[in-house]
Enzyme design. Structure first.
Site, PDB file in Angstrom:
ATOM      1  N   ASP A  92      -1.188  -2.824  -8.663  1.00 32.42           N
ATOM      2  CA  ASP A  92      -0.971  -2.966 -10.102  1.00 32.42           C
ATOM      3  C   ASP A  92       0.457  -2.543 -10.417  1.00 32.42           C
ATOM      4  O   ASP A  92       1.290  -2.389  -9.517  1.00 32.42           O
ATOM      5  CB  ASP A  92      -2.012  -2.186 -10.914  1.00 32.42           C
ATOM      6  CG  ASP A  92      -1.880  -0.670 -10.779  1.00 32.42           C
ATOM      7  OD1 ASP A  92      -0.929  -0.195 -10.104  1.00 32.42           O
ATOM      8  OD2 ASP A  92      -2.712   0.052 -11.346  1.00 32.42           O
ATOM      9  N   ARG A 137      -8.112   2.530 -21.845  1.00 35.45           N
ATOM     10  CA  ARG A 137      -6.731   2.966 -21.633  1.00 35.45           C
ATOM     11  C   ARG A 137      -5.784   2.055 -22.413  1.00 35.45           C
ATOM     12  O   ARG A 137      -5.584   0.905 -22.044  1.00 35.45           O
ATOM     13  CB  ARG A 137      -6.359   2.957 -20.151  1.00 35.45           C
ATOM     14  CG  ARG A 137      -4.892   3.368 -19.938  1.00 35.45           C
ATOM     15  CD  ARG A 137      -4.579   3.821 -18.523  1.00 35.45           C
ATOM     16  NE  ARG A 137      -4.560   2.751 -17.551  1.00 35.45           N
ATOM     17  CZ  ARG A 137      -4.072   2.880 -16.304  1.00 35.45           C
ATOM     18  NH1 ARG A 137      -3.563   4.037 -15.905  1.00 35.45           N
ATOM     19  NH2 ARG A 137      -4.121   1.874 -15.450  1.00 35.45           N
TER      20      ARG A 137
END
Length: 542
Positions: A449, A168
């Site tokens: 996160d 990613r």
């Protein structure tokens, strides 16, 4: 074709480079990055400007809807995405995490089907994190990532096939300020994608998988088109057949939810499906409609996957993917095992089981976990209810989702002082770690996160902006938010090691929770705190 030397004119590296990193930051790789930048950066910047125009329309009360100009794409049942690529046919459990060497080894040793190596929400983009992450993935693709840390050895297992690696890169909005091309910082997306692709595409294919990516934070099909153009140029440049790259798009913005068909269509030869990025999706709903009092949500814990707007998004995503023959991936189980409290741990794991059961029954083809210990739970549920490699045959033709369903904010629950304090604690905890270069942090047995920190920050802004009342009868205003912020900061700082960054985090956070200024992304707001740009080194001299 232009010479490498002429391409490298105007390319500078502002970050330090050690011997290990030199195999990644080669003149040839930097020439490829320069080509990507010069080909696509002006389009990237234009698309980011388009986001601002769209936001101004939403601020005036305009609501998103399915695009009339692309109706022909949505209503044409004949086109399909690419068939699943090698290593991506069965994706029932995917583990995600940053690209530090220990995580890479542990993730590839997990009993999962794929590993999403993350340069985005679970990584703080320090120069070392980004370049060392590329070194680690280069070594992992070649199965040479074993290392020793003190007395402990980390070795890749050899007894079975390893999970398929998916990378990613950062979203279109983020820059890599340590590399400049013609005086401009590079796109973080193109930097992450370009380095991984250039070094590993052929090696990955040779080893039975391919250059596969998760694509984050998109807000329109035009942003997917830009990725597709970059994929085509990259494959042509190294002489790889078009369609070898595969990209799974995270649908983690409310605007992208109205363009799912079109996003798959733009990427169709490179598409490997869509994913429900649940926390970013909630963040996007609050962010995009932050000026609209009809979109005020209760405590974060109340915004579950079964509330109307989240349920509609899941159903439409699965229906859209399967209509086009591509995977519909489920969301993250962020829980971490609670080792010192068996009863609390069992309750948390029961929550994971229920969530994964909901996903597989809805028709998802796989799901995410943040911790290896959760892989067995997710695997057990998916193996029981999905005996086939995927559920592409589950068409969900019963689903009828319209504009009102995706925007249905009928979410039961209250706003409480405990909810406010929890948001402050998560936001501060995450930002403090991020400033130290750590991109995911365990808080209250959940792996937080950037996405979860963004939900916390945006809810606080929204509650102050609209002057909501808490369940305890207190009006949430600027003074109240700043008072609670000060209390939470003092408490966290008092219990943290010396040299912590909580006061600095609070300085940034205080400007974001008063219903006034609103940064587009926390990561952009904080980025200059973790850059280490020095004097430029011409790429041709490296």
């Amino acid at each position: 074709m232009a010479s490498q030397e002429s391409i490298l004119q105007g390319v500078s590296v502002l970050g330090p480079i050690n011997e290990t990193q030199k195999k990644i930051l080669t003149p040839q790789a930097l020439a490829f990055l320069a080509l990507l930048h010069r080909s696509f950066n002006s389009t990237r910047k234009a698309l980011l400007e388009r986001r601002k125009i769209r936001q101004a329309e939403l601020d005036k009360g305009q609501l998103p809807d399915f695009l009339p100009e692309t109706r022909h794409i949505r209503e044409n049942p004949t086109w399909k995405g690419a068939p699943p690529a090698p290593g991506l046919v069965d994706r029932r459990v995917e583990i995600t995490g940053p690209t530090d060497r220990k995580m890479v080894v542990n993730a590839l040793n997990s009993d999962v089907w794929t590993y999403m190596a993350d340069f985005e929400d679970s990584s703080a983009p320090t120069w070392d994190n980004m370049v060392n992450g590329q070194v680690n993935l280069y070594d992992a693709v070649r199965r040479q990532v074993d290392f020793k840390q003190g007395a402990k050895e980390y070795k890749l297992r050899t007894d079975k096939t390893l999970p398929t690696l998916i990378v990613r890169p950062r979203g279109w909005h983020l820059e890599e300020k340590h590399v400049t091309v013609d005086g401009e910082p590079m796109s973080g997306s193109l930097f992450d994608f370009g380095l991984y692709f250039y070094h590993n595409a052929f090696e990955a294919v040779k080893r039975g998988f391919g250059p596969y990516f998760y694509l984050p934070k998109m807000e329109s099909h035009l942003e997917a088109r830009l990725w597709n153009d970059a994929f085509n140029l990259a494959q042509d440049y190294i002489g790889m057949p078009r369609g070898t790259i595969r990209g799974t798009v995270l649908i983690e913005t409310i605007l992208a939810a109205f363009e799912m068909d079109e996003i798959i269509y733009e990427l169709r030869d490179h598409s490997s499906g869509l994913n429900c990025g649940r926390w970013d999706y909630i963040f996007s709903v609050i962010k995009k409609f932050r000026q609209n009092s009809s979109f005020v949500l209760p405590d974060r814990s109340c915004v579950t996957m079964t509330v109307p707007f989240m349920d509609a998004y899941v159903k439409l995503l699965i229906q859209t993917c399967h209509k086009r023959g591509v995977h519909a991936m489920g969301g993250m189980a962020a829980q971490i095992p609670i080792k010192d409290d068996p009863a609390a741990n069992e309750k948390a794991m029961e929550g994971v089981r229920a969530d994964k059961l909901r996903e597989v029954r809805a028709g998802h083809d796989g799901t995410w976990v943040a911790h290896p210990a959760l892989a067995s739970i997710a695997t057990e549920i998916f193996n029981k209810h999905m005996p086939t490699p995927n559920q592409l045959f589950v068409r969900r033709e019963d689903v009828r989702i319209g504009q009102n369903d995706l925007l249905n904010m009928n979410v039961p629950g209250q706003i409480t002082e405990a909810g406010i304090r929890k948001n402050l604690s998560i936001g501060l905890g995450y930002m403090e770690a991020w400033i130290r270069g750590v991109g995911c942090v365990p808080i209250n047995y959940l792996m937080e996160d950037a996405a979860t920190a963004e939900v916390s920050r945006s809810q606080l802004w929204q509650w102050v902006r609209h002057g909501v009342q808490t369940a305890e009868g207190k009006r949430v205003d600027k003074a109240y938010a700043l008072k609670l912020l000060k209390e939470q900061t003092q408490e966290l700082a008092a219990n943290a090691p010396k040299g912590n960054k909580f006061q600095l985090a609070a300085q940034y956070f205080s400007g974001q929770v008063t219903g006034e200024d609103y940064a587009d992304f926390l990561t952009s707001l904080l980025y200059n705190e973790i850059t280490s740009a020095g004097s430029p080194k011409p790429a041709s001299k490296l």
